[in-house]
Motif scaffolding. Structure first.
Motif, mmCIF file in Angstrom:
data_model
loop_
_atom_site.group_PDB
_atom_site.id
_atom_site.type_symbol
_atom_site.label_atom_id
_atom_site.label_comp_id
_atom_site.label_asym_id
_atom_site.label_seq_id
_atom_site.Cartn_x
_atom_site.Cartn_y
_atom_site.Cartn_z
ATOM 1 N N ALA A 1 0.834 -1.205 0.000
ATOM 2 C CA ALA A 1 0.000 0.000 0.000
ATOM 3 C C ALA A 1 0.869 1.255 0.000
ATOM 4 C CB ALA A 1 -0.921 -0.006 1.219
ATOM 5 N N GLY A 2 0.390 2.298 -0.670
ATOM 6 C CA GLY A 2 1.080 3.576 -0.652
ATOM 7 C C GLY A 2 0.738 4.354 0.605
ATOM 8 N N LEU A 3 1.512 5.380 0.887
ATOM 9 C CA LEU A 3 1.302 6.201 2.085
ATOM 10 C C LEU A 3 1.464 7.662 1.711
ATOM 11 C CD1 LEU A 3 0.948 6.068 5.272
ATOM 12 C CD2 LEU A 3 3.431 6.308 5.371
ATOM 13 N N SER A 4 0.434 8.460 1.983
ATOM 14 C CA SER A 4 0.514 9.878 1.649
ATOM 15 C C SER A 4 1.455 10.595 2.610
ATOM 16 C CB SER A 4 -0.873 10.517 1.732
ATOM 17 O OG SER A 4 -1.306 10.609 3.076
ATOM 18 N N PRO A 5 2.124 11.664 2.160
ATOM 19 C CA PRO A 5 3.016 12.428 3.044
ATOM 20 C C PRO A 5 2.290 12.958 4.282
ATOM 21 C CG PRO A 5 3.337 13.071 0.753
ATOM 22 C CD PRO A 5 2.122 12.201 0.781
ATOM 23 N N GLU A 6 1.017 13.336 4.120
ATOM 24 C CA GLU A 6 0.246 13.863 5.252
ATOM 25 C C GLU A 6 0.040 12.779 6.307
ATOM 26 O OE1 GLU A 6 -0.362 16.132 1.627
ATOM 27 O OE2 GLU A 6 -0.708 14.004 2.085
ATOM 28 N N ALA A 7 -0.228 11.545 5.852
ATOM 29 C CA ALA A 7 -0.420 10.443 6.790
ATOM 30 C C ALA A 7 0.878 10.138 7.528
ATOM 31 C CB ALA A 7 -0.924 9.211 6.056
ATOM 32 N N LEU A 8 1.995 10.141 6.806
ATOM 33 C CA LEU A 8 3.285 9.878 7.449
ATOM 34 C C LEU A 8 3.613 10.966 8.469
ATOM 35 C CD1 LEU A 8 5.842 8.241 7.724
ATOM 36 C CD2 LEU A 8 6.812 9.508 5.796
ATOM 37 N N LYS A 9 3.258 12.193 8.172
ATOM 38 C CA LYS A 9 3.503 13.295 9.105
ATOM 39 C C LYS A 9 2.730 13.080 10.406
ATOM 40 C CE LYS A 9 3.441 18.363 9.359
ATOM 41 N NZ LYS A 9 3.103 19.613 8.643
ATOM 42 N N LEU A 10 1.481 12.647 10.285
ATOM 43 C CA LEU A 10 0.675 12.380 11.478
ATOM 44 C C LEU A 10 1.243 11.195 12.266
ATOM 45 C CD1 LEU A 10 -2.913 12.809 9.981
ATOM 46 C CD2 LEU A 10 -1.857 14.246 11.742
ATOM 47 N N LEU A 11 1.660 10.154 11.556
ATOM 48 C CA LEU A 11 2.238 8.987 12.226
ATOM 49 C C LEU A 11 3.509 9.369 12.989
ATOM 50 C CD1 LEU A 11 1.805 6.387 9.353
ATOM 51 C CD2 LEU A 11 0.652 6.291 11.574
ATOM 52 N N SER A 12 4.296 10.264 12.410
ATOM 53 C CA SER A 12 5.555 10.676 13.041
ATOM 54 C C SER A 12 5.336 11.610 14.219
ATOM 55 C CB SER A 12 6.466 11.345 12.008
ATOM 56 O OG SER A 12 6.780 10.448 10.960
ATOM 57 N N ALA A 13 4.205 12.318 14.236
ATOM 58 C CA ALA A 13 3.938 13.291 15.301
ATOM 59 C C ALA A 13 3.278 12.654 16.520
ATOM 60 C CB ALA A 13 3.043 14.411 14.768
ATOM 61 N N TYR A 14 2.632 11.510 16.342
ATOM 62 C CA TYR A 14 1.883 10.881 17.427
ATOM 63 C C TYR A 14 2.840 10.287 18.467
ATOM 64 C CZ TYR A 14 -1.611 7.834 19.657
ATOM 65 O OH TYR A 14 -2.440 7.200 20.541
ATOM 66 N N ASP A 15 2.432 10.259 19.742
ATOM 67 C CA ASP A 15 3.311 9.817 20.831
ATOM 68 C C ASP A 15 3.394 8.305 21.000
ATOM 69 O OD1 ASP A 15 4.580 12.021 21.724
ATOM 70 O OD2 ASP A 15 3.342 12.354 23.485
ATOM 71 N N TRP A 16 2.480 7.539 20.456
ATOM 72 C CA TRP A 16 2.488 6.079 20.504
ATOM 73 C C TRP A 16 2.675 5.518 21.911
ATOM 74 C CZ3 TRP A 16 0.368 4.430 16.360
ATOM 75 C CH2 TRP A 16 0.547 5.130 15.155
ATOM 76 N N PRO A 17 1.679 5.712 22.769
ATOM 77 C CA PRO A 17 1.780 5.146 24.126
ATOM 78 C C PRO A 17 1.908 3.629 24.122
ATOM 79 C CG PRO A 17 -0.445 5.943 23.684
ATOM 80 C CD PRO A 17 0.421 6.454 22.584
ATOM 81 N N GLY A 18 1.365 2.979 23.068
ATOM 82 C CA GLY A 18 1.502 1.527 22.949
ATOM 83 C C GLY A 18 2.727 1.099 22.174
ATOM 84 N N ASN A 19 3.573 2.074 21.801
ATOM 85 C CA ASN A 19 4.857 1.833 21.155
ATOM 86 C C ASN A 19 4.729 1.108 19.812
ATOM 87 O OD1 ASN A 19 6.816 3.030 23.087
ATOM 88 N ND2 ASN A 19 5.743 1.652 24.489
ATOM 89 N N VAL A 20 5.713 0.267 19.473
ATOM 90 C CA VAL A 20 5.780 -0.337 18.143
ATOM 91 C C VAL A 20 4.567 -1.222 17.877
ATOM 92 C CG1 VAL A 20 7.140 -1.802 16.603
ATOM 93 C CG2 VAL A 20 8.295 -0.231 18.156
ATOM 94 N N ARG A 21 4.090 -1.900 18.921
ATOM 95 C CA ARG A 21 2.911 -2.754 18.753
ATOM 96 C C ARG A 21 1.701 -1.924 18.326
ATOM 97 N NH1 ARG A 21 2.084 -4.748 23.874
ATOM 98 N NH2 ARG A 21 3.610 -6.390 23.553
ATOM 99 N N GLU A 22 1.525 -0.757 18.933
ATOM 100 C CA GLU A 22 0.398 0.102 18.567
ATOM 101 C C GLU A 22 0.558 0.615 17.140
ATOM 102 O OE1 GLU A 22 -1.971 4.157 20.052
ATOM 103 O OE2 GLU A 22 0.006 3.658 20.874
ATOM 104 N N LEU A 23 1.789 0.959 16.753
ATOM 105 C CA LEU A 23 2.033 1.432 15.390
ATOM 106 C C LEU A 23 1.689 0.335 14.388
ATOM 107 C CD1 LEU A 23 3.157 3.415 13.287
ATOM 108 C CD2 LEU A 23 5.449 2.516 13.792
ATOM 109 N N GLU A 24 2.085 -0.899 14.655
ATOM 110 C CA GLU A 24 1.791 -1.992 13.735
ATOM 111 C C GLU A 24 0.279 -2.192 13.602
ATOM 112 O OE1 GLU A 24 3.055 -6.623 12.798
ATOM 113 O OE2 GLU A 24 3.530 -5.747 14.758
ATOM 114 N N ASN A 25 -0.435 -2.115 14.720
ATOM 115 C CA ASN A 25 -1.893 -2.253 14.671
ATOM 116 C C ASN A 25 -2.531 -1.125 13.867
ATOM 117 O OD1 ASN A 25 -1.766 -4.548 16.239
ATOM 118 N ND2 ASN A 25 -2.200 -3.490 18.159
ATOM 119 N N ALA A 26 -1.995 0.094 14.030
ATOM 120 C CA ALA A 26 -2.534 1.242 13.300
ATOM 121 C C ALA A 26 -2.323 1.080 11.791
ATOM 122 C CB ALA A 26 -1.884 2.533 13.794
#
Length: 469
Positions: free
Chosen positions: A342-367
């Protein structure tokens, strides 16, 4: 005492001159060559000509690994530091496993380089024994992703301890990848052909955990209709991973300590002890030093399992790794689903990079998995979970689409204020129950309380904690 002699191999003139200037400024005698071939020629002189080699990895005529091989073969007592702009997991692992003293990424920090060079030279002076011959490279750590300095240190430490029998304690918040590190230690150890057996100390009651680890004899308790081997016995010759060891009860702590001291286990209801040979790797999301001070964890067991400590940083402290992790998860999902990545828009990557991820890498993978499931080819901000995109999920039956300018981000708050509002939102949905709220947020209650303390919303936390139990 004469000045230490350092050989620099770097084909980029600017970088070469800078390295020479830094090293000469430290009082070292420096010789420079503009490619790996020149360094390899100088390795033929054997031991004693140079006290240290600093080499770039990628050069047109022979690379840094060729230089490393030449010196480990012809002058094995000469430490080699590799420098590259292409720092990654496989590079760090290969460099250390093939005998490099250290591995530094460009652009390098001058002070860090000075310290690394100083440590290498000091080690050469103090340690007379030769370095081990370069070992064959093993597969890269497929699921541990990141190029940040803190993760490169993790890779190097894993590479160094993997070949030993030392007990390792992996520390880090939930979701940081502690089991992946444990598996990497096993995979890169001489025990790789034997079993790697994980057990979650939180998931089992104390009696069940005892039977699981040590086994039981037939008739030892109601339902024990047959003799069962414990995981210590089943993992003999391999690695046993005890996840969340900080939640282990006092009785089990005492039995584990005895096993580590004696190298034997006695099954529940059994009369004879069984010798075992197990490499133990433990993990915890708790501060075990504080647990020891409070009396909840045995001090003698803590020092037994804390021979080598690997600390995994939370994702919010290594945001530079988020793009690499996202790409890794997208490729992983594409392989699993047998579809194009799947492709990823720059805006989506910006939001992913700005979020604090309290669930860490596991939460990122789920997202990412959630986003791939709902996206139409390219992941847009609207495909991300509401807490990441800042949207408020539409209520049931509202029929409305996402309203990015409504709810908790209407006034464009700071990330800290956004975190506070989101926690309050989840607390409200959980009826004020902090245990349930922490589970929804993908964090433990201690982390939730710290977040509430930071925001000044921690009134009656102790009372609520008792209530949650």
């Amino acid at each position: 005492m004469s000045a230490s002699r350092v050989l620099v191999a770097e084909d980029d003139r600017v970088a070469r001159d800078l390295l020479c200037e830094i090293l000469r400024g430290e009082g070292y005698e420096v010789e420079a060559v503009d490619d790996g071939a020149g360094a390899i020629e100088r390795a033929q002189a054997g031991e004693g000509r140079y006290d240290l080699v600093v080499s770039d990895v990628r050069m047109e005529r022979s690379g840094g690994f060729d230089v490393l091989e030449a010196f480990t073969t012809k002058a094995p007592g000469t430490p080699v530091i590799l420098i590259t702009a292409f720092g990654d997991v496989s590079g760090a692992m290969e460099a250390i496993q093939r005998g490099a003293y250290d591995y530094v990424s460009k652009p390098f920090n001058i002070e860090e380089l000075r310290l690394t060079v100083g440590r290498a030279l000091e080690r050469r002076r103090l340690v007379a024994e030769q370095k081990a011959a370069p070992s064959e490279g093993k597969p890269a750590l497929q699921d541990i992703v990141g190029k940040s300095p803190v993760m490169l240190e993790v890779y190097k430490l894993v590479a160094r301890v993997a070949g030993s029998t030392a007990t390792v304690l992996v520390e880090g918040e939930s979701g940081t990848g502690k089991e992946l590190v444990a598996r990497a230690i096993h995979t890169h150890s001489p025990r790789v052909a034997a079993p790697f057996l994980p057990v979650n100390c939180t998931a089992l009651t104390e009696s069940l955990l005892e039977s699981e680890l040590f086994g039981h004899a037939r008739g030892a308790f109601t339902g024990a209709i047959a003799t069962k081997r414990g995981l210590f016995e089943a993992a003999s010759g391999g690695t046993l991973f005890l996840d969340e060891i900080g939640d282990m009860g006092p009785k089990m702590q005492a039995q584990l300590l005895r096993t580590l001291q004696d190298g034997e286990v006695r099954p529940v209801g059994g009369s004879e002890s069984i010798r075992v040979d197990v490499r133990l790797v433990c993990a915890t999301n708790k501060n075990l030093e504080e647990e020891v001070k409070s009396g909840r964890f045995r001090e003698d067991l803590y020092y037994r399992i804390n021979v080598v400590t690997v600390h995994l940083p939370p994702l919010r402290e290594r945001r530079d790794d988020i793009p690499s992790l996202v790409a890794h998860f997208l490729n992983k999902l594409a392989r699993r689903e047998r579809r194009e990545t799947a492709g990823l828009s720059p805006e989506a990557l910006k939001l992913l990079s700005a979020y604090d991820w309290p669930g860490n890498v596991r939460e990122l993978e789920n997202a990412i998995e959630r986003a791939v499931a709902v996206a139409k080819g390219v992941i847009l901000p609207s495909d991300l979970p509401p807490e990441v995109s800042g949207r408020v999920a539409p209520s049931a039956g509202s029929g409305g689409g996402p309203a990015p300018d409504d709810g908790i981000i209407a006034d464009r708050p700071t990330l800290g204020e956004l975190e506070r509002r989101y926690i309050q939102l989840v607390l409200g949905e959980s009826g004020g129950n902090k245990k349930k709220a922490a589970e929804k947020l993908g964090i433990d209650r201690r982390t939730l309380y710290r977040a509430l303390e930071r925001s000044g919303d921690d009134e009656d936390a102790a009372a609520d904690d008792d209530e949650d139990r």
